[in-house]
Design a protein around this motif. Structure first.
Motif, mmCIF file in Angstrom:
data_model
loop_
_atom_site.group_PDB
_atom_site.id
_atom_site.type_symbol
_atom_site.label_atom_id
_atom_site.label_comp_id
_atom_site.label_asym_id
_atom_site.label_seq_id
_atom_site.Cartn_x
_atom_site.Cartn_y
_atom_site.Cartn_z
ATOM 1 N N ALA A 131 -10.102 -13.272 -10.884
ATOM 2 C CA ALA A 131 -10.687 -12.247 -10.015
ATOM 3 C C ALA A 131 -10.221 -10.846 -10.417
ATOM 4 O O ALA A 131 -11.005 -9.887 -10.441
ATOM 5 C CB ALA A 131 -10.325 -12.527 -8.562
ATOM 6 N N LEU A 132 -8.945 -10.712 -10.727
ATOM 7 C CA LEU A 132 -8.402 -9.418 -11.148
ATOM 8 C C LEU A 132 -9.061 -8.957 -12.434
ATOM 9 O O LEU A 132 -9.514 -7.803 -12.545
ATOM 10 C CB LEU A 132 -6.886 -9.530 -11.345
ATOM 11 N N PHE A 133 -9.124 -9.822 -13.423
ATOM 12 C CA PHE A 133 -9.671 -9.434 -14.719
ATOM 13 C C PHE A 133 -11.168 -9.153 -14.632
ATOM 14 O O PHE A 133 -11.675 -8.258 -15.320
ATOM 15 C CB PHE A 133 -9.357 -10.510 -15.762
ATOM 16 N N LYS A 134 -11.867 -9.886 -13.801
ATOM 17 C CA LYS A 134 -13.299 -9.616 -13.616
ATOM 18 C C LYS A 134 -13.508 -8.251 -12.982
ATOM 19 O O LYS A 134 -14.380 -7.478 -13.410
ATOM 20 C CB LYS A 134 -13.926 -10.704 -12.743
ATOM 21 N N LYS A 135 -12.702 -7.936 -11.977
ATOM 22 C CA LYS A 135 -12.828 -6.644 -11.304
ATOM 23 C C LYS A 135 -12.555 -5.506 -12.272
ATOM 24 O O LYS A 135 -13.289 -4.508 -12.317
ATOM 25 C CB LYS A 135 -11.840 -6.578 -10.133
ATOM 26 N N ARG A 164 0.806 -1.219 0.000
ATOM 27 C CA ARG A 164 0.000 0.000 0.000
ATOM 28 C C ARG A 164 0.845 1.276 0.000
ATOM 29 O O ARG A 164 0.319 2.370 -0.190
ATOM 30 C CB ARG A 164 -0.969 0.001 1.182
ATOM 31 N N SER A 165 2.129 1.137 0.203
ATOM 32 C CA SER A 165 3.010 2.307 0.145
ATOM 33 C C SER A 165 3.456 2.594 -1.285
ATOM 34 O O SER A 165 4.128 3.596 -1.533
ATOM 35 C CB SER A 165 4.237 2.093 1.032
ATOM 36 N N PHE A 166 3.078 1.744 -2.226
ATOM 37 C CA PHE A 166 3.475 1.914 -3.624
ATOM 38 C C PHE A 166 2.359 2.588 -4.406
ATOM 39 O O PHE A 166 1.178 2.307 -4.214
ATOM 40 C CB PHE A 166 3.803 0.563 -4.273
ATOM 41 N N LYS A 167 2.752 3.482 -5.297
ATOM 42 C CA LYS A 167 1.794 4.131 -6.185
ATOM 43 C C LYS A 167 1.478 3.207 -7.359
ATOM 44 O O LYS A 167 2.276 2.322 -7.686
ATOM 45 C CB LYS A 167 2.365 5.457 -6.690
ATOM 46 N N PRO A 168 0.324 3.413 -8.021
ATOM 47 C CA PRO A 168 -0.030 2.559 -9.164
ATOM 48 C C PRO A 168 1.052 2.456 -10.233
ATOM 49 O O PRO A 168 1.331 1.375 -10.732
ATOM 50 C CB PRO A 168 -1.301 3.225 -9.698
ATOM 51 N N GLN A 169 1.698 3.592 -10.568
ATOM 52 C CA GLN A 169 2.723 3.534 -11.611
ATOM 53 C C GLN A 169 3.901 2.676 -11.184
ATOM 54 O O GLN A 169 4.488 1.949 -12.004
ATOM 55 C CB GLN A 169 3.211 4.934 -11.963
ATOM 56 N N GLU A 170 4.249 2.731 -9.910
ATOM 57 C CA GLU A 170 5.371 1.944 -9.400
ATOM 58 C C GLU A 170 5.046 0.452 -9.450
ATOM 59 O O GLU A 170 5.897 -0.380 -9.776
ATOM 60 C CB GLU A 170 5.695 2.399 -7.981
ATOM 61 N N MET A 171 3.800 0.124 -9.155
ATOM 62 C CA MET A 171 3.383 -1.282 -9.218
ATOM 63 C C MET A 171 3.326 -1.781 -10.654
ATOM 64 O O MET A 171 3.823 -2.868 -10.982
ATOM 65 C CB MET A 171 2.010 -1.440 -8.552
ATOM 66 N N SER A 172 2.719 -0.972 -11.537
ATOM 67 C CA SER A 172 2.580 -1.415 -12.930
ATOM 68 C C SER A 172 3.941 -1.526 -13.611
ATOM 69 O O SER A 172 4.178 -2.465 -14.382
ATOM 70 C CB SER A 172 1.667 -0.452 -13.704
ATOM 71 N N SER A 202 -3.894 -7.435 -5.757
ATOM 72 C CA SER A 202 -4.782 -7.066 -4.646
ATOM 73 C C SER A 202 -5.045 -5.565 -4.631
ATOM 74 O O SER A 202 -6.169 -5.124 -4.368
ATOM 75 C CB SER A 202 -4.173 -7.508 -3.313
ATOM 76 N N GLU A 203 -4.027 -4.756 -4.949
ATOM 77 C CA GLU A 203 -4.216 -3.313 -4.967
ATOM 78 C C GLU A 203 -5.015 -2.864 -6.190
ATOM 79 O O GLU A 203 -5.835 -1.949 -6.098
ATOM 80 C CB GLU A 203 -2.867 -2.591 -4.940
ATOM 81 N N ALA A 204 -4.769 -3.496 -7.324
ATOM 82 C CA ALA A 204 -5.526 -3.140 -8.535
ATOM 83 C C ALA A 204 -7.002 -3.475 -8.354
ATOM 84 O O ALA A 204 -7.872 -2.754 -8.870
ATOM 85 C CB ALA A 204 -4.957 -3.874 -9.745
ATOM 86 N N MET A 205 -7.294 -4.531 -7.628
ATOM 87 C CA MET A 205 -8.697 -4.879 -7.362
ATOM 88 C C MET A 205 -9.291 -3.969 -6.298
ATOM 89 O O MET A 205 -10.476 -3.628 -6.352
ATOM 90 C CB MET A 205 -8.800 -6.344 -6.922
ATOM 91 N N ARG A 206 -8.475 -3.566 -5.333
ATOM 92 C CA ARG A 206 -8.980 -2.736 -4.238
ATOM 93 C C ARG A 206 -9.266 -1.312 -4.685
ATOM 94 O O ARG A 206 -10.249 -0.697 -4.253
ATOM 95 C CB ARG A 206 -7.956 -2.715 -3.098
ATOM 96 N N ARG A 207 -8.433 -0.780 -5.562
ATOM 97 C CA ARG A 207 -8.594 0.622 -5.955
ATOM 98 C C ARG A 207 -8.289 0.834 -7.447
ATOM 99 O O ARG A 207 -7.382 1.577 -7.815
ATOM 100 C CB ARG A 207 -7.700 1.522 -5.117
ATOM 101 N N PRO A 208 -9.024 0.179 -8.332
ATOM 102 C CA PRO A 208 -8.752 0.331 -9.771
ATOM 103 C C PRO A 208 -8.909 1.769 -10.241
ATOM 104 O O PRO A 208 -8.284 2.191 -11.213
ATOM 105 C CB PRO A 208 -9.787 -0.592 -10.429
ATOM 106 N N GLN A 209 -9.746 2.542 -9.545
ATOM 107 C CA GLN A 209 -9.965 3.933 -9.946
ATOM 108 C C GLN A 209 -8.717 4.785 -9.794
ATOM 109 O O GLN A 209 -8.600 5.858 -10.407
ATOM 110 C CB GLN A 209 -11.113 4.548 -9.130
ATOM 111 N N ASP A 210 -7.765 4.336 -8.973
ATOM 112 C CA ASP A 210 -6.533 5.104 -8.777
ATOM 113 C C ASP A 210 -5.507 4.852 -9.874
ATOM 114 O O ASP A 210 -4.514 5.579 -9.975
ATOM 115 C CB ASP A 210 -5.905 4.768 -7.412
#
Length: 869
Positions: A439-443, A352-360, A409-417
């Motif tokens: 689960a990820l692709f469905k979300k 949760r300390s990582f930003k979306p760009q850092e994860m992707s 888990s983060e992409a599913m929790r907050r895809p809007q971010d």
């Protein structure tokens, strides 16, 4: 404003008195006076700014100021630095001071005085960049600095820049350039100034690189790469990021200059990488990679960066992790230890300390480098039984598996971010590396197309194509799961149907159709002219893999391909093969002109030295599997351009009947089984429908032509084979039921009648190779009467997902294959019907839904079967 200052001053005074009283009585301080002091300081700075704007503004406009107050260049630079650091910057203030600096310099030089010192210029531009202030005066300042450096041959009014001052200036210029909007009228002036200054930065580094500290080196490389100064386009543009190229009047000279500078930096930095901070290492690697600098020294440098990442993992911030791994992957520096170390930071505890760009960036890099999770079936809740999936403890025992789990888990929790590109990169990484995560692709699917969903309006063409490719690939990976786990897989179908059924189980049938409809609409609205050839190829491949046909999108794609062929826009062999295979598989019924134009194009790009296509010239454009796919597509469409077919046969089997020679030329391990079966179908179809071409397979084929035992197949091989194969030896429950019904009404039949190559040669006179090969099968056959019944299950159809489609009127075979509701017969079924008909069989087609609609009532079933006969 003066009253505000007085009020704030009184507040600070009262708070300080209260603080003194508390201390005197032995009480503790709560620091309440500090915010008031900050507000007071800000208001004082605002008062100063107003005073300066009024004084200098009047002076720069040619008026007379009320005072003789004059700041010298050092004071002006310090003042702007202070306002930038205090976050109190103002456009009017900065523009006024910049104009005054330039005015004062001109005035001083006219009278034999001295201009500002390098540090004063560097700090001034740095302040503009830190404050994010752009405008005409900022551009005038850049032009002013460039002119002074050029006139002084690298000196600034007779003074030499220190490395820090030059590096800071370069960093500031690049930062300001990155904040520039599109289409500004001053682009040319600014670009010219930036390029001229960066040239002096590069020259200075080459002269005294040892004097540059690590931060100064990394900042300079970062500046070059951020504006694309000296970019080497020969290495290609990585589609993962948009590249900016600053305009230059000497691109060749700048490229050579930057090349030499980077070589000097690479050699110098390698010996002292241990002195670089994590962010500096990140900037260094990113800069070299983005500039496309690929040399032996660069390779050693990146290996060194990877080693530092491995040794000092916890010094790297989240942003440094993602970007460094991105750089290593893009530059094809696949240091496993470095990737493992970087992945270990993205764990379930700290994700949760990582930003979306850092994860992707991180999972994209892992997938690009080919570092797959140890537990590749860990997330497949659709197909893999729970007893065969790893526990959470097992997932956490492998850093890469846990990294993928954490990012999902983060992409599913907050895809809007997540931005569009970031979502796309996460999905692409899972599919590219072969990890199914329903689960990820469905979300994400529901996030995109549910009510009030994000939609595809913000996606680029590359983002849209890769997103659809990722969804289709997830379903296609089911074939590998089935092959690996066998009967324990929770799926009742195989082949083409298994792929579509998996997508429905993963996402939901309505959701997956809606996703592809919205994507088609989004693509058409965006304009297919903005799609690269690869984008088009990926997109149509995705539709065909799932058996979904959006006729409107495919017609637009067809028109776009024709337009590009006429404009001579180059296609890769894989792109041509994928596009044709997709149209043929979906029975998208392209205009024959498409085949003819592609034939001419293929002939031109495969032409050899003497203007004739030979094995060597063809191998530079196509792989043999791709050639086989093109040949199969021609057979499905029923169009055989003579020049194209000769090229295809020359490329697949050569002209000398020497399979080993062909392996050497094409650098493969032989023909895949799917290619061999494809050639049988193409040969038979061409013998019947284009006999004048006199095409022939080599004597003894396929002996010696296939892949050697133990060859590892590509991810897409199963799908190609199942799409082209017309030999089905499995018997469904529906098929048995239909057979029994026909038997009851007096129609004698056998299940799965197989026609092999010898039968075709002996009974029909068509010259297929001597080696016996099971070739075609008929679901239910009366051999004596040569009447066959094909029980067409869902795997024989594509699903039409246009709401505004027009009924098919091109290939109906007396209405037999007219579109029925949302169903259209697919390409393999159409070709199989034609081949069996050519062999003298009367083929009856029984759509599965018509028989199932009878509800198991035996009399209705018998009446229905009699009507077919």
């Amino acid at each position: 404003m003066a009253l505000d200052v007085v009020s704030s001053t009184l507040q600070v005074r009262m708070q300080l008195f209260e603080e003194a009283r508390k201390r005197k009585s032995g009480g503790s301080s709560n620091g309440a006076w500090i915010p008031e002091l900050s507000r007071l300081a800000g208001k004082v700075m605002d008062l100063i700014a107003v005073k300066i704007i009024n004084e200098y503004g009047m002076r720069n406009d040619g008026g007379t100021s009320s005072t003789n107050t004059v700041f010298n260049p050092q004071e002006m630079a310090s003042m702007l630095w202070a306002y930038a650091k205090a976050n109190r910057a103002d456009d009017a203030l900065f523009s006024t001071v910049a104009a005054e600096l330039i005015r004062q310099t001109g005035y001083a030089l006219e009278r034999g005085g001295q201009g500002p010192r390098p540090q004063e210029l560097s700090n001034t531009i740095w302040a503009f960049a830190t404050a994010g202030i752009r405008g005409e005066q900022q551009i005038e300042l850049v032009k002013f600095a460039a002119n002074a450096l050029d006139e002084g041959e690298g000196l600034f009014f007779g003074n030499e820049f220190k490395p820090q001052e030059l590096a800071n200036t370069g960093w500031a210029l690049a930062t300001l350039h990155s904040k520039r909007g599109e289409g500004t009228s001053t682009e040319t002036v600014e670009d010219d100034g930036i390029v001229r200054i960066l040239r002096w930065v590069a020259k200075d580094i080459m002269q005294r690189v040892d004097s540059y500290k690590p931060q100064e080196i990394s900042n300079s490389v970062w500046a070059f790469s951020t504006v694309g100064f000296g970019y080497d386009e020969s290495c290609g543009t990585n589609v993962h990021n948009d590249y900016v190229h600053v305009a230059t009047n000497d691109p060749v000279g700048d490229k050579e200059l930057v090349y030499e500078t980077l070589e000097v930096i690479a050699e110098n930095a390698l010996s002292r990488l241990h002195n670089f901070k994590a962010q500096e290492l990140n900037n260094l690697a990113w800069g070299f990679t983005r500039l496309g600098h690929r040399t032996e020294r660069t390779e050693k440098l990146l290996v060194g960066v990877g080693e530092e990442l491995t040794k000092r993992t916890w010094q790297f911030k989240p942003q440094d992790i993602g970007t460094t791994l991105w750089s290593l992957a893009t530059a094809e520096c696949f240091d496993k230890d470095a990737f493992m170390a970087g992945a270990s930071r993205l764990n379930l505890r700290h994700i949760r300390s990582f930003k979306p760009q850092e994860m992707s960036n991180t999972v994209w890099a892992l997938a690009t480098a080919g570092f797959a999770p140890k537990h590749i079936r860990a997330f497949d809740t659709t197909l893999v039984p729970a007893s065969q999936r790893p526990t959470t403890k097992m997932v956490m025992s492998d850093s890469i598996t846990e990294c993928f789990a954490a990012v999902a888990s983060e992409a599913m929790r907050r895809p809007q971010d997540f931005k569009d590109q970031e979502l796309k990169d996460v999905l692409w990484a899972f599919s590219k590396i072969g990890v199914r995560h329903p689960a990820l692709f469905k979300k994400v699917a529901h996030h995109l197309v549910a009510a009030n969903g994000r939609g595809f309006g913000g996606f680029s063409s590359q983002g849209l194509g890769n997103t659809l490719w990722s969804f289709a690939k997830q379903a296609q990976l089911s074939l590998e799961v089935i092959d690996s786990l066998g009967d324990s897989v929770k799926l009742g179908s195989t082949g083409r149907l298994a792929v579509y059924e998996t997508s429905c189980l993963d996402i939901g049938e309505k959701a997956i159709k809606t996703l592809f409809v919205r994507a088609a609409e989004g693509g058409v609205e965006l304009g297919l002219d903005r799609f690269t050839n690869q984008d088009l190829s990926n997109t149509v491949w995705a539709y065909s893999t799932l058996g979904l046909l959006h006729s409107g999108f495919f017609k637009e794609a067809e028109n776009q391909v024709l337009k590009r062929l006429k404009n001579l826009r180059p296609f890769k062999g894989q792109e041509i093969a994928n596009i044709l295979w997709s149209f043929a598989t979906l029975n998208a019924q392209p205009d024959p002109v498409l085949i003819d134009e592609l034939s001419s194009y293929i002939a031109s790009v495969c032409s050899g030295k003497k203007g004739v296509a030979d094995e060597y010239s063809i191998s530079k454009v196509f792989k043999r599997q791709e050639l086989a796919n093109v040949a199969w597509s021609c057979a499905v469409v029923g169009r055989y351009p003579e020049e194209l077919m000769k090229i295809l046969y020359t490329g697949i089997v050569g002209t000398a009947n020497d399979p080993n020679r062909m392996k050497q030329i094409f650098h493969d391990d032989g023909l895949q089984q799917s290619s061999i079966m494809t050639l049988y179908y193409v040969q038979l179809a061409a013998d019947i429908e284009a006999s004048k071409l006199q095409l022939a397979l080599p004597p003894g084929f396929p002996n010696g032509w296939g892949e050697s035992e133990g060859h590892v197949r590509g991810n897409g091989d199963d799908l190609i084979e199942m799409s082209s194969s017309m030999l089905t030896l499995t018997i469904s429950k529906l098929q048995r039921d239909v057979s029994n019904t026909f038997t009851e009404i007096g129609f004698e039949n056998v299940l799965e009648h197989v026609i092999d190559t010898n039968e075709i040669k002996d009974e029909y006179g068509f010259q297929l190779p001597q080696t016996p090969q099971e070739f075609l099968s008929i679901d239910i056959a009366n051999i004596g009467q040569k009447v066959g019944v094909e029980v067409d299950g869902p795997g024989h159809f594509v699903r039409l997902i246009d709401d505004t489609r027009k009924p098919s009127n091109k290939v109906t075979l007396n209405g037999m294959f007219a579109d029925k509701g949302e169903n259209r017969v697919n390409g393999p079924t159409l070709l199989k019907h034609r081949l069996l008909t050519h062999l003298g069989w009367n083929i009856i087609h029984l759509p599965y839904w018509e028989y199932q609609s009878l509800g198991g009532v035996r009399e209705k079933e018998k009446k229905y079967c009699k009507s077919l006969l």
